[in-house]
Design a protein around this motif. Structure first.
Motif, PDB file in Angstrom:
ATOM      1  N   ILE A  70      26.598   1.325 -34.395  1.00 41.10           N
ATOM      2  CA  ILE A  70      27.798   1.388 -33.553  1.00 41.10           C
ATOM      3  C   ILE A  70      27.454   2.176 -32.296  1.00 41.10           C
ATOM      4  O   ILE A  70      26.779   3.199 -32.368  1.00 41.10           O
ATOM      5  CB  ILE A  70      28.950   2.097 -34.294  1.00 41.10           C
ATOM      6  N   VAL A  71      27.936   1.721 -31.162  1.00 40.63           N
ATOM      7  CA  VAL A  71      27.768   2.488 -29.925  1.00 40.63           C
ATOM      8  C   VAL A  71      28.625   3.747 -30.039  1.00 40.63           C
ATOM      9  O   VAL A  71      29.812   3.675 -30.375  1.00 40.63           O
ATOM     10  CB  VAL A  71      28.196   1.649 -28.701  1.00 40.63           C
ATOM     11  N   ASP A  72      28.031   4.901 -29.787  1.00 40.05           N
ATOM     12  CA  ASP A  72      28.766   6.165 -29.829  1.00 40.05           C
ATOM     13  C   ASP A  72      29.628   6.260 -28.571  1.00 40.05           C
ATOM     14  O   ASP A  72      29.109   6.415 -27.460  1.00 40.05           O
ATOM     15  CB  ASP A  72      27.787   7.336 -29.900  1.00 40.05           C
ATOM     16  N   PRO A  73      30.949   6.162 -28.717  1.00 39.21           N
ATOM     17  CA  PRO A  73      31.824   6.144 -27.541  1.00 39.21           C
ATOM     18  C   PRO A  73      31.866   7.457 -26.779  1.00 39.21           C
ATOM     19  O   PRO A  73      32.220   7.473 -25.595  1.00 39.21           O
ATOM     20  CB  PRO A  73      33.192   5.795 -28.118  1.00 39.21           C
ATOM     21  N   THR A  74      31.496   8.571 -27.412  1.00 41.82           N
ATOM     22  CA  THR A  74      31.590   9.866 -26.747  1.00 41.82           C
ATOM     23  C   THR A  74      30.627   9.971 -25.571  1.00 41.82           C
ATOM     24  O   THR A  74      30.867  10.759 -24.658  1.00 41.82           O
ATOM     25  CB  THR A  74      31.341  11.029 -27.732  1.00 41.82           C
ATOM     26  N   GLN A  75      29.553   9.172 -25.555  1.00 39.14           N
ATOM     27  CA  GLN A  75      28.590   9.240 -24.455  1.00 39.14           C
ATOM     28  C   GLN A  75      29.193   8.761 -23.129  1.00 39.14           C
ATOM     29  O   GLN A  75      28.692   9.099 -22.066  1.00 39.14           O
ATOM     30  CB  GLN A  75      27.337   8.436 -24.790  1.00 39.14           C
ATOM     31  N   PHE A  76      30.278   7.985 -23.202  1.00 42.75           N
ATOM     32  CA  PHE A  76      30.908   7.450 -21.991  1.00 42.75           C
ATOM     33  C   PHE A  76      32.197   8.181 -21.606  1.00 42.75           C
ATOM     34  O   PHE A  76      32.844   7.826 -20.633  1.00 42.75           O
ATOM     35  CB  PHE A  76      31.214   5.956 -22.171  1.00 42.75           C
ATOM     36  N   ASP A  77      32.567   9.197 -22.377  1.00 45.34           N
ATOM     37  CA  ASP A  77      33.811   9.929 -22.138  1.00 45.34           C
ATOM     38  C   ASP A  77      33.523  11.232 -21.396  1.00 45.34           C
ATOM     39  O   ASP A  77      33.025  12.186 -21.983  1.00 45.34           O
ATOM     40  CB  ASP A  77      34.495  10.221 -23.474  1.00 45.34           C
ATOM     41  N   PRO A  78      33.857  11.293 -20.095  1.00 42.99           N
ATOM     42  CA  PRO A  78      33.574  12.499 -19.312  1.00 42.99           C
ATOM     43  C   PRO A  78      34.244  13.760 -19.857  1.00 42.99           C
ATOM     44  O   PRO A  78      33.806  14.865 -19.573  1.00 42.99           O
ATOM     45  CB  PRO A  78      34.108  12.177 -17.919  1.00 42.99           C
ATOM     46  N   LYS A  79      35.273  13.617 -20.682  1.00 38.90           N
ATOM     47  CA  LYS A  79      35.963  14.769 -21.260  1.00 38.90           C
ATOM     48  C   LYS A  79      35.294  15.260 -22.540  1.00 38.90           C
ATOM     49  O   LYS A  79      35.630  16.327 -23.045  1.00 38.90           O
ATOM     50  CB  LYS A  79      37.425  14.407 -21.552  1.00 38.90           C
ATOM     51  N   ASP A  84      27.260  11.636 -21.718  1.00 37.34           N
ATOM     52  CA  ASP A  84      25.909  11.451 -21.185  1.00 37.34           C
ATOM     53  C   ASP A  84      26.006  10.541 -19.965  1.00 37.34           C
ATOM     54  O   ASP A  84      26.046   9.318 -20.076  1.00 37.34           O
ATOM     55  CB  ASP A  84      24.994  10.835 -22.242  1.00 37.34           C
ATOM     56  N   ALA A  85      26.038  11.139 -18.796  1.00 40.22           N
ATOM     57  CA  ALA A  85      26.200  10.396 -17.544  1.00 40.22           C
ATOM     58  C   ALA A  85      25.056   9.427 -17.293  1.00 40.22           C
ATOM     59  O   ALA A  85      25.218   8.452 -16.550  1.00 40.22           O
ATOM     60  CB  ALA A  85      26.326  11.370 -16.375  1.00 40.22           C
ATOM     61  N   LYS A  86      23.903   9.659 -17.922  1.00 39.28           N
ATOM     62  CA  LYS A  86      22.739   8.796 -17.690  1.00 39.28           C
ATOM     63  C   LYS A  86      22.640   7.634 -18.670  1.00 39.28           C
ATOM     64  O   LYS A  86      21.732   6.813 -18.555  1.00 39.28           O
ATOM     65  CB  LYS A  86      21.463   9.630 -17.747  1.00 39.28           C
ATOM     66  N   SER A  87      23.553   7.551 -19.620  1.00 39.88           N
ATOM     67  CA  SER A  87      23.513   6.457 -20.590  1.00 39.88           C
ATOM     68  C   SER A  87      24.158   5.207 -19.981  1.00 39.88           C
ATOM     69  O   SER A  87      25.337   5.217 -19.649  1.00 39.88           O
ATOM     70  CB  SER A  87      24.258   6.841 -21.868  1.00 39.88           C
ATOM     71  N   PRO A  88      23.388   4.124 -19.841  1.00 38.16           N
ATOM     72  CA  PRO A  88      23.941   2.917 -19.213  1.00 38.16           C
ATOM     73  C   PRO A  88      24.896   2.160 -20.144  1.00 38.16           C
ATOM     74  O   PRO A  88      24.627   2.021 -21.336  1.00 38.16           O
ATOM     75  CB  PRO A  88      22.704   2.063 -18.901  1.00 38.16           C
ATOM     76  N   GLN A  89      25.996   1.680 -19.600  1.00 38.88           N
ATOM     77  CA  GLN A  89      26.984   0.912 -20.369  1.00 38.88           C
ATOM     78  C   GLN A  89      26.361  -0.340 -20.991  1.00 38.88           C
ATOM     79  O   GLN A  89      26.705  -0.717 -22.099  1.00 38.88           O
ATOM     80  CB  GLN A  89      28.159   0.501 -19.466  1.00 38.88           C
ATOM     81  N   ASP A  90      25.443  -0.980 -20.261  1.00 35.08           N
ATOM     82  CA  ASP A  90      24.872  -2.240 -20.745  1.00 35.08           C
ATOM     83  C   ASP A  90      23.726  -2.036 -21.739  1.00 35.08           C
ATOM     84  O   ASP A  90      23.281  -2.995 -22.383  1.00 35.08           O
ATOM     85  CB  ASP A  90      24.416  -3.113 -19.578  1.00 35.08           C
ATOM     86  N   ASN A  91      23.242  -0.814 -21.886  1.00 41.42           N
ATOM     87  CA  ASN A  91      22.184  -0.504 -22.847  1.00 41.42           C
ATOM     88  C   ASN A  91      22.350   0.953 -23.302  1.00 41.42           C
ATOM     89  O   ASN A  91      21.539   1.808 -22.944  1.00 41.42           O
ATOM     90  CB  ASN A  91      20.801  -0.738 -22.226  1.00 41.42           C
ATOM     91  N   PRO A  92      23.398   1.231 -24.091  1.00 44.07           N
ATOM     92  CA  PRO A  92      23.717   2.616 -24.455  1.00 44.07           C
ATOM     93  C   PRO A  92      22.563   3.329 -25.144  1.00 44.07           C
ATOM     94  O   PRO A  92      21.861   2.752 -25.972  1.00 44.07           O
ATOM     95  CB  PRO A  92      24.897   2.462 -25.408  1.00 44.07           C
TER      96      PRO A  92
END
Length: 151
Positions: A70-79, A84-92
């Protein structure tokens, strides 16, 4: 079926929380070796729930992988503190698993008991300086842990 040990601080997420929720995603892992262990998990694998940073630390229960990769959703949550600002959406960069509650042990299997029973080659959690939050557990070691947990 393989066995794993997964750590969580009980004031962050405890075995009681998992029992109440019945299932959760194991988010927030930000160590590459631990992440790779998560990536190799399969449905039905069992994991010992380890309370870290507790008095005493130790294994408190058992859970099972119900959904792998499962993609860890916390890597895309700025809060999130796990953002992780460097984790790409298309290749988490960070992936995890969903686990479900199996059981809480009647007694904790303390780190001290684990140290008295297993060598650092047998069980990584007893190795001095080991900081991994996710690690494999050999089948024979897992069976011994289950016996310790059941008294």
């Amino acid at each position: 079926m393989r066995y794993w040990l997964m750590k969580s601080e009980p004031d962050v997420y405890s075995i009681e929380d998992l029992e109440r929720d019945r299932q959760t995603i194991w988010d927030g892992v930000r160590n590459y070796q631990a992440r790779n262990f998560l990536r190799s998990m399969e449905v039905g694998d069992r994991a010992f729930f380890y309370h870290s940073n507790a008095t005493p630390p130790g294994i408190v229960g058992l859970m099972q992988v119900s959904q792998p990769d499962i993609v860890d959703p916390t890597q895309f949550d700025p809060k999130s503190k796990y953002y992780d600002a460097k984790s790409p959406q298309d290749n988490p960069r960070w992936r995890t698993v969903q686990v479900e509650f199996v059981e809480q042990f009647p007694q904790i299997v303390t780190l001290e008991q684990l140290r008295q029973t297993f060598s650092s080659e047998e069980l990584l959690v007893v190795r001095q300086g080991n900081r991994l939050s996710v690690m494999p557990v050999d089948e024979a070691v897992a069976q011994k842990i289950l016996k310790l947990a059941k008294g």
